[in-house]
Enzyme design. Structure first.
Site, PDB file in Angstrom:
ATOM      1  CE  LYS A 114      -4.412  -1.667   1.227  1.00  0.00           C
ATOM      2  NZ  LYS A 114      -5.635  -1.608   1.975  1.00  0.00           N
ATOM      3  CE  LYS A 196      -4.995  -8.837  -3.027  1.00  0.00           C
ATOM      4  NZ  LYS A 196      -5.352  -8.608  -1.675  1.00  0.00           N
ATOM      5  CE  LYS A 199     -12.229  -4.359  -2.640  1.00  0.00           C
ATOM      6  NZ  LYS A 199     -13.151  -5.036  -1.761  1.00  0.00           N
TER       7      LYS A 199
HETATM    8  P1  TYM Z   1     -10.781  -7.451   1.865  1.00  0.00           P
HETATM    9  O1  TYM Z   1     -11.955  -6.556   1.991  1.00  0.00           O
HETATM   10  O2  TYM Z   1      -9.612  -6.969   1.074  1.00  0.00           O
HETATM   11  O3  TYM Z   1     -11.205  -8.844   1.245  1.00  0.00           O
HETATM   12  C1  TYM Z   1     -12.284  -9.581   1.778  1.00  0.00           C
HETATM   13  C2  TYM Z   1     -12.014 -11.069   1.695  1.00  0.00           C
HETATM   14  O4  TYM Z   1     -11.778 -11.459   0.344  1.00  0.00           O
HETATM   15  C3  TYM Z   1     -10.569 -12.205   0.257  1.00  0.00           C
HETATM   16  N1  TYM Z   1      -9.959 -11.951  -1.061  1.00  0.00           N
HETATM   17  C4  TYM Z   1      -9.573 -12.912  -1.899  1.00  0.00           C
HETATM   18  N2  TYM Z   1      -9.612 -14.250  -1.829  1.00  0.00           N
HETATM   19  C5  TYM Z   1      -9.134 -14.961  -2.873  1.00  0.00           C
HETATM   20  N3  TYM Z   1      -8.639 -14.380  -3.995  1.00  0.00           N
HETATM   21  C6  TYM Z   1      -8.573 -13.040  -4.118  1.00  0.00           C
HETATM   22  N4  TYM Z   1      -8.096 -12.501  -5.234  1.00  0.00           N
HETATM   23  C7  TYM Z   1      -9.053 -12.246  -3.042  1.00  0.00           C
HETATM   24  N5  TYM Z   1      -9.155 -10.907  -2.828  1.00  0.00           N
HETATM   25  C8  TYM Z   1      -9.703 -10.753  -1.609  1.00  0.00           C
HETATM   26  C9  TYM Z   1      -9.717 -11.673   1.396  1.00  0.00           C
HETATM   27  O5  TYM Z   1      -8.724 -12.596   1.766  1.00  0.00           O
HETATM   28  C10 TYM Z   1     -10.755 -11.476   2.477  1.00  0.00           C
HETATM   29  O6  TYM Z   1     -11.007 -12.691   3.147  1.00  0.00           O
HETATM   30  N6  TYM Z   1      -8.466  -6.965   6.269  1.00  0.00           N
HETATM   31  C11 TYM Z   1      -9.556  -7.615   5.590  1.00  0.00           C
HETATM   32  C12 TYM Z   1     -10.899  -7.316   6.190  1.00  0.00           C
HETATM   33  C13 TYM Z   1     -11.007  -7.578   7.643  1.00  0.00           C
HETATM   34  C14 TYM Z   1     -11.134  -8.854   8.260  1.00  0.00           C
HETATM   35  C15 TYM Z   1     -11.236  -8.589   9.663  1.00  0.00           C
HETATM   36  C16 TYM Z   1     -11.179 -10.155   7.778  1.00  0.00           C
HETATM   37  C17 TYM Z   1     -11.013  -6.660   8.638  1.00  0.00           C
HETATM   38  N7  TYM Z   1     -11.176  -7.267   9.854  1.00  0.00           N
HETATM   39  C18 TYM Z   1     -11.376  -9.654  10.586  1.00  0.00           C
HETATM   40  C19 TYM Z   1     -11.315 -11.193   8.687  1.00  0.00           C
HETATM   41  C20 TYM Z   1     -11.397 -10.932  10.072  1.00  0.00           C
HETATM   42  C21 TYM Z   1      -9.568  -7.144   4.148  1.00  0.00           C
HETATM   43  O7  TYM Z   1      -9.076  -6.095   3.815  1.00  0.00           O
HETATM   44  O8  TYM Z   1     -10.280  -7.922   3.300  1.00  0.00           O
END
Ligand code: TYM
Length: 331
Positions: A114, A196, A199
């Site tokens: 980031k 990966k 968005k």
């Molecule tokens: P975020 O919002 O970026 O993504 C949400 C979930 O989607 C999964 N993900 C993917 N899985 C497979 N392939 C991909 N290309 C891909 N892109 C995204 C992410 O692994 C995630 O599970 N920090 C977290 C949000 C969060 C969270 C938490 C998750 C905040 N607090 C507590 C679990 C527990 C995040 O930014 O996810």
């Protein structure tokens, strides 16, 4: 109910959800609802670590909730809520932040990425983001956290912090375990299968959004990068095909070997046409239900209010213990 293990997970409302978010996370959550006590959160506090337009943030928060439900998360079984509605998340995050070493946060690969992408907005929230995530998880005495592969390192920190607190005071937190599925934990970009799917990817042909129209999905799959080997085989030399096979298998539940066998004497063209159909069919009912939920704001409001009330009770109980052990005088 008491004996059920606890699941916690969340998605940021920072943009439209991709097929990666769905296959890596939300799709897996649905099957867990009967066996576990599940908390599915829309993590709006996390999303403001990158600039958000307030109107869009409000809309997207509801959209993510509607998508959870459209994908099959049932508010009668699982607790669906919005992170900013339960202030304990911030409060625990502060306490845990005082126990987190700068070196630990410096090592976070997502933070390092980031920094590279957001040079103009290097705020401290980006840095302490994983501490808030640890607070999310630990407040609910979570046993298991179903996420995609990219969250593994953040989860390690949550585990370390829970153990550090337990050792310093006394047993307070459950030490959470990651739950990362074997297939689909990292869905790759369709144009560059070495990164990966996200968005925030540069090329919109690289990702599929859950709300993409069927024609758009077909076009993106048709144009997805493969190779010149012309064999449908799951191997590292063919990262594009490997990714498409992963998506195919994750959606249909078919074994990779069976899919390879099915397309043994067939070219990429036929494989891609079938895969596009499979994705379109998977997303169609989700899109329809999503629109229904988005047209029923009253219902969405009821879900997030009930969810916050339930979550708050559990979170407060943990926070009370933490404050007491820390040495704060109870009110
Ligand atoms: P975020 O919002 O970026 O993504 C949400 C979930 O989607 C999964 N993900 C993917 N899985 C497979 N392939 C991909 N290309 C891909 N892109 C995204 C992410 O692994 C995630 O599970 N920090 C977290 C949000 C969060 C969270 C938490 C998750 C905040 N607090 C507590 C679990 C527990 C995040 O930014 O996810």
């Amino acid at each position: 109910m008491e004996d059920k293990k606890v699941i916690f997970s969340g998605v940021q409302p920072s943009g439209d959800l991709t097929l990666g978010n769905y296959l890596g996370a939300v799709k897996n959550w649905v099957a867990l609802q009967d066996e576990y006590d599940c908390y599915y959160c829309v993590v709006d506090l996390h999303s403001i670590t990158v600039p958000q337009d307030p109107k869009n943030l409000r809309r997207r928060t509801l959209e993510v909730m509607a998508l959870y439900m459209a994908a099959g998360i049932d508010p009668n079984k699982s607790t669906i809520f919005i992170q900013s509605h339960v202030s304990s998340h911030i409060e625990l995050s502060w306490v845990l932040g005082t126990m987190t070493y700068l070196g630990e946060l410096n090592r976070m690969t997502q933070f390092k990425d980031k920094i590279q992408k957001n040079e103009k907005n290097l705020n401290s929230g980006l840095f302490t983001y994983p501490v808030l995530m640890a607070a999310d998880i630990l407040l609910y005495q979570t046993d298991l956290v179903p996420v995609g592969d990219d969250q593994k390192q953040h989860l390690e920190l949550a585990r370390d912090l829970s153990q550090r607190f337990n050792n310093k005071y006394s047993d307070t937190f459950i030490v959470p375990e990651p739950m990362i599925s074997k297939v689909g934990a990292r869905i790759m970009d369709l144009q560059d299968p070495t990164v990966k799917m996200s968005k925030s990817g540069d090329n919109e042909n690289g990702y599929i959004l859950l709300m993409d129209a069927p024609d758009t999905i077909r076009r993106k799959i048709k144009r997805s990068v493969t190779d010149s080997m012309n064999r449908v085989k799951y191997c590292d030399e063919q990262p594009g095909v490997k990714n498409l096979l992963t998506i195919y298998s994750k959606i249909t539940g078919e074994k990779i070997e069976n899919i390879e066998e099915k397309y043994r004497d067939k070219g990429y063209k036929e494989f891609k046409i079938d895969l596009a159909d499979i994705i379109v069919e998977e997303l169609k009912p989700i899109r329809e239900k999503y629109l229904e939920y988005m047209n029923d704001k009253k219902y969405l409001e009821k879900v997030y209010k009930d969810g916050a009330a339930k979550a708050e009770k559990v979170a407060r109980k943990t926070l009370r213990k933490v404050y007491k052990k820390t040495g704060f005088i109870p009110r």
